[in-house]
Design a protein around this motif. Sequence first.
Motif, short mmCIF file in Angstrom:
data_model
loop_
_atom_site.label_atom_id
_atom_site.label_comp_id
_atom_site.label_asym_id
_atom_site.label_seq_id
_atom_site.Cartn_x
_atom_site.Cartn_y
_atom_site.Cartn_z
N ALA A 139 0.78 -1.80 -4.98
CA ALA A 139 0.22 -2.55 -3.84
C ALA A 139 -0.11 -3.99 -4.22
O ALA A 139 -1.22 -4.46 -4.03
CB ALA A 139 -1.01 -1.83 -3.29
N HIS A 140 0.91 -4.69 -4.72
CA HIS A 140 0.70 -6.06 -5.18
C HIS A 140 0.51 -7.05 -4.02
O HIS A 140 -0.34 -7.95 -4.10
CB HIS A 140 1.85 -6.49 -6.08
N ILE A 143 6.39 -16.51 -4.42
CA ILE A 143 6.42 -17.03 -5.79
C ILE A 143 5.20 -16.54 -6.57
O ILE A 143 5.31 -16.09 -7.71
CB ILE A 143 6.48 -18.58 -5.78
N LEU A 144 4.02 -16.63 -5.93
CA LEU A 144 2.80 -16.18 -6.60
C LEU A 144 2.87 -14.69 -6.93
O LEU A 144 2.48 -14.27 -8.02
CB LEU A 144 1.59 -16.46 -5.70
N ASN A 145 3.38 -13.90 -5.98
CA ASN A 145 3.45 -12.46 -6.21
C ASN A 145 4.37 -12.12 -7.38
O ASN A 145 4.04 -11.30 -8.23
CB ASN A 145 3.94 -11.76 -4.94
N LYS A 146 5.52 -12.77 -7.43
CA LYS A 146 6.46 -12.52 -8.52
C LYS A 146 5.89 -12.98 -9.86
O LYS A 146 6.05 -12.32 -10.89
CB LYS A 146 7.79 -13.22 -8.23
N LEU A 147 5.23 -14.13 -9.84
CA LEU A 147 4.65 -14.67 -11.07
C LEU A 147 3.52 -13.79 -11.58
O LEU A 147 3.50 -13.40 -12.76
CB LEU A 147 4.13 -16.09 -10.81
N PHE A 148 2.59 -13.43 -10.70
CA PHE A 148 1.45 -12.62 -11.11
C PHE A 148 1.89 -11.21 -11.53
O PHE A 148 1.24 -10.58 -12.39
CB PHE A 148 0.43 -12.52 -9.98
N SER A 149 2.97 -10.71 -10.92
CA SER A 149 3.42 -9.35 -11.24
C SER A 149 3.94 -9.22 -12.66
O SER A 149 4.09 -8.11 -13.18
CB SER A 149 4.51 -8.91 -10.24
N LEU A 150 4.21 -10.35 -13.30
CA LEU A 150 4.63 -10.32 -14.70
C LEU A 150 3.49 -9.92 -15.62
O LEU A 150 3.72 -9.52 -16.76
CB LEU A 150 5.18 -11.69 -15.11
N ILE A 151 2.26 -10.02 -15.10
CA ILE A 151 1.07 -9.66 -15.88
C ILE A 151 0.52 -8.35 -15.32
O ILE A 151 -0.03 -8.34 -14.22
CB ILE A 151 -0.01 -10.75 -15.80
N PRO A 152 0.68 -7.21 -16.00
CA PRO A 152 0.21 -5.93 -15.47
C PRO A 152 -1.28 -5.95 -15.14
O PRO A 152 -2.09 -6.47 -15.89
CB PRO A 152 0.50 -4.95 -16.62
N PHE A 153 -1.60 -5.41 -13.97
CA PHE A 153 -2.98 -5.28 -13.51
C PHE A 153 -3.67 -6.64 -13.35
O PHE A 153 -4.87 -6.77 -13.54
CB PHE A 153 -3.80 -4.38 -14.44
N PHE A 154 -2.88 -7.64 -12.95
CA PHE A 154 -3.49 -8.94 -12.70
C PHE A 154 -4.00 -9.04 -11.26
O PHE A 154 -5.14 -9.43 -11.03
CB PHE A 154 -2.51 -10.09 -12.96
#
Length: 277
Positions: free
Chosen positions: A225-226, A254-265
Amino acid sequence: MLAHGSVANEHKSIVFTWKQDEFDQLLDSCKRDEGVQLTLKHLGDKNQKILEAGCGLGRVVKYLGDLGYKQVHGIEINSDAVKYLNAIYPELAIVQGDVLKLPYEENSFDVVLSYGVIEHFPDGPHAPLNAMYDVLKPGGIALVTVPSFNTLRKIQYFWESIDPRKKNRIRKFFGKKPLHRNRKVMSYFVDPQIGQFYEYRFTKKQFESICETAGFEIIESKPIAHLDGLFHSIFRPFIGFKEWRFQVTPVGNILNKLFSLIPFFHNHMHACVLRKK
């Protein structure tokens, strides 16, 4: 309550205004729901006996039934929701009841599902999770999701905790009413921090420990649920919600893809796929 004992086009409950087209949109959202799609990955044959504990509006029960799963049951505490669903979809095996007092025999389900339920009990998540464990067959699968106390929420929690506008000594100085701050219970983080209790939020380690303490073996543990996480945060200007769909701007993507690179961010929820030992 249904008008004059008939099936009305619109049905009002304590929380929801019911409209058939809105339910259809909600049902369609299962196709995009990371938790529901993770469930499909772990389901076996379509004769499995499945229970959704805290089924809400019944969307997942209906969705799985439409996919051909023959023994899908749901239990929901909101009596208005159950009355509506029983009237509109009498073929669905949905009953009104408490997750803490499941009206089923022990070891009777192959699969138990729980999406965002166990965090709402003030005494903690252990009792509802134990109740689900009891009705699950040995070797059976449970999929449970809870709100994640992710990195972004930790930052927001810190800033809210030092906000001078919420300090009662300062409020008293300016003649304002004191605020009641919810306290952590068993180290779980409370939302909202100020006001009436709504839910607990759990770190990855906390939720996994809760599941293991209940006797489960963890098969899979992952953030989900990102987009919801962006929507429920300071990034809401970049993501909207209409007709049970997220409306994401280019910046939001862009923000969603970028933040998703960091698990549980920034994930809104944490899902654990569990096996009863």
